[in-house]
Design a protein around this motif. Structure first.
Motif, PDB file in Angstrom:
ATOM      1  N   LEU A 172       0.819  -1.213   0.000  1.00 44.34           N
ATOM      2  CA  LEU A 172       0.000   0.000   0.000  1.00 44.34           C
ATOM      3  C   LEU A 172       0.851   1.260   0.000  1.00 44.34           C
ATOM      4  CD1 LEU A 172      -2.889  -0.902   2.484  1.00 44.34           C
ATOM      5  CD2 LEU A 172      -2.804  -1.178   0.003  1.00 44.34           C
ATOM      6  N   ARG A 173       2.135   1.112   0.281  1.00 42.37           N
ATOM      7  CA  ARG A 173       3.042   2.264   0.306  1.00 42.37           C
ATOM      8  C   ARG A 173       3.923   2.311  -0.945  1.00 42.37           C
ATOM      9  NH1 ARG A 173       5.506   2.792   6.340  1.00 42.37           N
ATOM     10  NH2 ARG A 173       5.792   4.923   5.552  1.00 42.37           N
ATOM     11  N   ALA A 174       3.523   1.597  -1.969  1.00 36.75           N
ATOM     12  CA  ALA A 174       4.363   1.483  -3.169  1.00 36.75           C
ATOM     13  C   ALA A 174       4.733   2.839  -3.756  1.00 36.75           C
ATOM     14  CB  ALA A 174       3.665   0.623  -4.220  1.00 36.75           C
ATOM     15  N   GLN A 231      -4.837 -14.858   4.739  1.00 32.65           N
ATOM     16  CA  GLN A 231      -3.526 -14.336   5.099  1.00 32.65           C
ATOM     17  C   GLN A 231      -2.908 -13.736   3.856  1.00 32.65           C
ATOM     18  OE1 GLN A 231      -2.148 -14.197   8.181  1.00 32.65           O
ATOM     19  NE2 GLN A 231      -4.182 -14.862   8.821  1.00 32.65           N
ATOM     20  N   HIS A 232      -2.747 -12.431   3.862  1.00 25.01           N
ATOM     21  CA  HIS A 232      -2.434 -11.758   2.606  1.00 25.01           C
ATOM     22  C   HIS A 232      -1.302 -10.781   2.765  1.00 25.01           C
ATOM     23  CE1 HIS A 232      -3.338 -10.305  -1.436  1.00 25.01           C
ATOM     24  NE2 HIS A 232      -4.072 -11.377  -1.543  1.00 25.01           N
ATOM     25  N   GLY A 233      -1.022 -10.051   1.670  1.00 20.90           N
ATOM     26  CA  GLY A 233       0.187  -9.267   1.575  1.00 20.90           C
ATOM     27  C   GLY A 233       0.129  -7.843   2.057  1.00 20.90           C
ATOM     28  N   SER A 234      -0.660  -7.520   3.088  1.00 22.14           N
ATOM     29  CA  SER A 234      -0.662  -6.165   3.612  1.00 22.14           C
ATOM     30  C   SER A 234      -1.148  -6.191   5.044  1.00 22.14           C
ATOM     31  CB  SER A 234      -1.562  -5.253   2.782  1.00 22.14           C
ATOM     32  OG  SER A 234      -1.568  -3.949   3.316  1.00 22.14           O
ATOM     33  N   LYS A 235      -0.533  -5.412   5.902  1.00 18.73           N
ATOM     34  CA  LYS A 235      -0.926  -5.403   7.302  1.00 18.73           C
ATOM     35  C   LYS A 235      -2.236  -4.645   7.473  1.00 18.73           C
ATOM     36  CE  LYS A 235       3.664  -5.869   9.322  1.00 18.73           C
ATOM     37  NZ  LYS A 235       4.710  -5.255  10.154  1.00 18.73           N
ATOM     38  N   GLY A 236      -3.110  -5.216   8.262  1.00 19.56           N
ATOM     39  CA  GLY A 236      -4.359  -4.554   8.601  1.00 19.56           C
ATOM     40  C   GLY A 236      -4.823  -5.092   9.928  1.00 19.56           C
ATOM     41  N   GLY A 237      -4.936  -4.227  10.941  1.00 25.59           N
ATOM     42  CA  GLY A 237      -5.268  -4.744  12.259  1.00 25.59           C
ATOM     43  C   GLY A 237      -4.099  -5.526  12.802  1.00 25.59           C
ATOM     44  N   GLN A 238      -4.306  -6.782  13.133  1.00 28.92           N
ATOM     45  CA  GLN A 238      -3.247  -7.623  13.681  1.00 28.92           C
ATOM     46  C   GLN A 238      -2.771  -8.599  12.615  1.00 28.92           C
ATOM     47  OE1 GLN A 238      -4.958  -9.460  17.128  1.00 28.92           O
ATOM     48  NE2 GLN A 238      -4.819  -7.607  18.371  1.00 28.92           N
ATOM     49  N   LEU A 276      -9.474  -9.257  -2.287  1.00 29.87           N
ATOM     50  CA  LEU A 276     -10.105  -8.173  -3.027  1.00 29.87           C
ATOM     51  C   LEU A 276     -10.103  -6.872  -2.242  1.00 29.87           C
ATOM     52  CD1 LEU A 276     -13.100  -9.644  -5.045  1.00 29.87           C
ATOM     53  CD2 LEU A 276     -10.725  -9.296  -5.707  1.00 29.87           C
ATOM     54  N   GLU A 277     -10.169  -6.963  -0.911  1.00 25.49           N
ATOM     55  CA  GLU A 277     -10.061  -5.747  -0.104  1.00 25.49           C
ATOM     56  C   GLU A 277      -8.700  -5.104  -0.312  1.00 25.49           C
ATOM     57  OE1 GLU A 277      -9.748  -4.353   4.583  1.00 25.49           O
ATOM     58  OE2 GLU A 277     -10.298  -6.420   4.086  1.00 25.49           O
ATOM     59  N   LEU A 278      -7.665  -5.921  -0.304  1.00 29.32           N
ATOM     60  CA  LEU A 278      -6.317  -5.403  -0.528  1.00 29.32           C
ATOM     61  C   LEU A 278      -6.192  -4.793  -1.915  1.00 29.32           C
ATOM     62  CD1 LEU A 278      -3.334  -5.011   0.090  1.00 29.32           C
ATOM     63  CD2 LEU A 278      -2.952  -7.386  -0.589  1.00 29.32           C
ATOM     64  N   LEU A 279      -6.674  -5.503  -2.941  1.00 34.73           N
ATOM     65  CA  LEU A 279      -6.580  -4.988  -4.303  1.00 34.73           C
ATOM     66  C   LEU A 279      -7.351  -3.681  -4.450  1.00 34.73           C
ATOM     67  CD1 LEU A 279      -6.955  -8.335  -6.297  1.00 34.73           C
ATOM     68  CD2 LEU A 279      -4.874  -6.979  -6.011  1.00 34.73           C
ATOM     69  N   ASP A 280      -8.483  -3.583  -3.805  1.00 31.84           N
ATOM     70  CA  ASP A 280      -9.281  -2.363  -3.861  1.00 31.84           C
ATOM     71  C   ASP A 280      -8.496  -1.175  -3.316  1.00 31.84           C
ATOM     72  OD1 ASP A 280     -11.545  -0.795  -4.326  1.00 31.84           O
ATOM     73  OD2 ASP A 280     -12.306  -1.139  -2.311  1.00 31.84           O
ATOM     74  N   GLN A 281      -7.736  -1.399  -2.239  1.00 30.42           N
ATOM     75  CA  GLN A 281      -6.978  -0.312  -1.629  1.00 30.42           C
ATOM     76  C   GLN A 281      -5.659  -0.043  -2.356  1.00 30.42           C
ATOM     77  OE1 GLN A 281      -6.815  -0.321   2.719  1.00 30.42           O
ATOM     78  NE2 GLN A 281      -8.382  -1.909   2.734  1.00 30.42           N
ATOM     79  N   ALA A 282      -5.070  -1.083  -2.949  1.00 36.17           N
ATOM     80  CA  ALA A 282      -3.739  -0.938  -3.540  1.00 36.17           C
ATOM     81  C   ALA A 282      -3.758  -0.482  -4.986  1.00 36.17           C
ATOM     82  CB  ALA A 282      -2.991  -2.271  -3.438  1.00 36.17           C
ATOM     83  N   LEU A 283      -4.793  -0.845  -5.743  1.00 33.97           N
ATOM     84  CA  LEU A 283      -4.774  -0.612  -7.187  1.00 33.97           C
ATOM     85  C   LEU A 283      -4.673   0.855  -7.600  1.00 33.97           C
ATOM     86  CD1 LEU A 283      -7.012  -3.434  -8.602  1.00 33.97           C
ATOM     87  CD2 LEU A 283      -4.849  -2.671  -9.586  1.00 33.97           C
TER      88      LEU A 283
END
Length: 339
Positions: free
Chosen positions: A232-234, A255-262, A269-276
């Motif tokens: 997300l900081r790319a 278990q995915h490629g970005s920290k969220g919560g703990q 898809l949540e990650l892709l939505d935020q990262a794209l």
């Protein structure tokens, strides 16, 4: 009308091997639509001498450029022109400029099949304004231990990535340094801290190498840049409009490629939505992004909406969906950034 036969490369992964013929048909159709000069028709599965082939007809005898392009199909082992009951071998000329052990040496749980990685890179480049044999810059925003980066290097491209798992970053750093040393390539390789306002925000691997000493001295080099940080900081690590293509294989579970919560807890898809949105900024106009994902984690419609919301245009491609295991059905979606 000339006929041709593609002999499929045996896959060490049995499950992928069972899908490879169908995936090769789809990949060949993508090449035919977007790159080949000759018109291709009647793409079929054919058994010759008890061995499976993908056969097709061409509107004219394949020119050398078309043969060279088909040499890069992800699962092609050999290409023949069919002459009656005989097969006449054609000389394949793949782009690969490095030894295949760059792709095959690493063995670890969760490694993406290298044939599939090559397929994903191929169809993404075909969707862009670039040609497969151009000198491209490739970015994998969830690069793991570098399978995509290594395939990009095989093609002579520059490669960049970001990976949140520090162990994966360290493993790839050690592997690439060792591989370059063992091959005796002239190179520089260093890991440097990255700071913002004096705070450490990540580590960065910078590699420059030449295949020969002469190329290195002349500045004809390939470059690798990998950052250990959150995808997300790319945008903090790479400039806008830097890359010709972005290619990534999204991990398949929760278990995915970005920290969220703990811990690593974002859904794919949540990650892709935020990262794209940030990834799209890194893409040059006319560039393309290719994503593979587990369809159990989200539908094609869901992913298409996320891509389009980021200003990208989804490309219509043949069917690439295939079964991986009982929890994973993998598919590919490619989208372009308008020029």
């Amino acid at each position: 009308m000339p006929s041709y036969a593609l002999l499929i490369l045996p896959a060490f992964n049995r499950v992928y091997g069972e899908s490879s013929i169908r995936l090769t048909r789809s990949e060949l159709a993508a090449f035919a639509e977007r790159a080949l000069k000759a018109d291709i028709s009647d793409i079929e599965d054919t058994t010759i001498g008890g061995v499976p082939y993908v056969t097709f007809d061409a509107s004219a005898t394949l020119a050398e450029d078309d043969v060279a392009l088909l040499s890069n199909l992800s699962s092609v082992y050999a290409l023949y022109q069919v002459e009656g009951d005989l097969l006449r071998p054609l000389t394949v000329r793949p782009l690969d400029r490095l030894s295949s052990d760059l792709i095959t040496i690493q063995k670890y749980a969760g490694k993406t099949n290298e044939h599939f990685t090559k397929l994903l890179l191929n169809v993404t480049v075909l969707a862009s304004d670039s040609k497969l044999n151009d000198r491209l810059a490739v970015f994998d925003p969830m690069c793991g231990r570098g399978t995509t980066l290594n395939q990009a290097l095989m093609y002579g491209y520059d490669a960049a990535g970001i990976e949140i798992d520090g162990k994966d970053f360290d493993a790839y750093t050690l592997f690439l340094k060792t591989w370059l040393k063992n091959k005796r390539f002239k190179h520089t390789a260093e890991v440097v801290p990255v700071r913002r306002e004096r705070a450490l925000v990540g580590r960065r691997l910078n590699v420059t190498f030449g295949v020969t000493k002469e190329e290195y001295k002349a500045g004809d080099v390939q470059q690798v840049a990998v950052v250990s940080s959150d995808t997300l900081r790319a945008r903090e690590f790479f400039k806008p409009r830097t890359f010709d293509v972005i290619v990534t294989d999204a991990p398949y579970g929760v278990q995915h490629g970005s920290k969220g919560g703990q811990g690593l807890s974002r859904s794919p898809l949540e990650l892709l939505d935020q990262a794209l949105p940030a990834w799209a900024e890194l893409l040059r106009p006319g560039g393309a992004i290719g994503i593979s994902w587990n369809t159990y984690g989200g539908s094609r419609t869901d992913l298409a909406e996320i891509l389009e919301k980021s200003g990208l245009e989804v490309v219509t491609y043949p069917e690439f969906e295939h079964w991986v295991d009982q929890a994973i059905v993998r598919d590919i979606m490619v989208a372009r950034k308008p020029a």
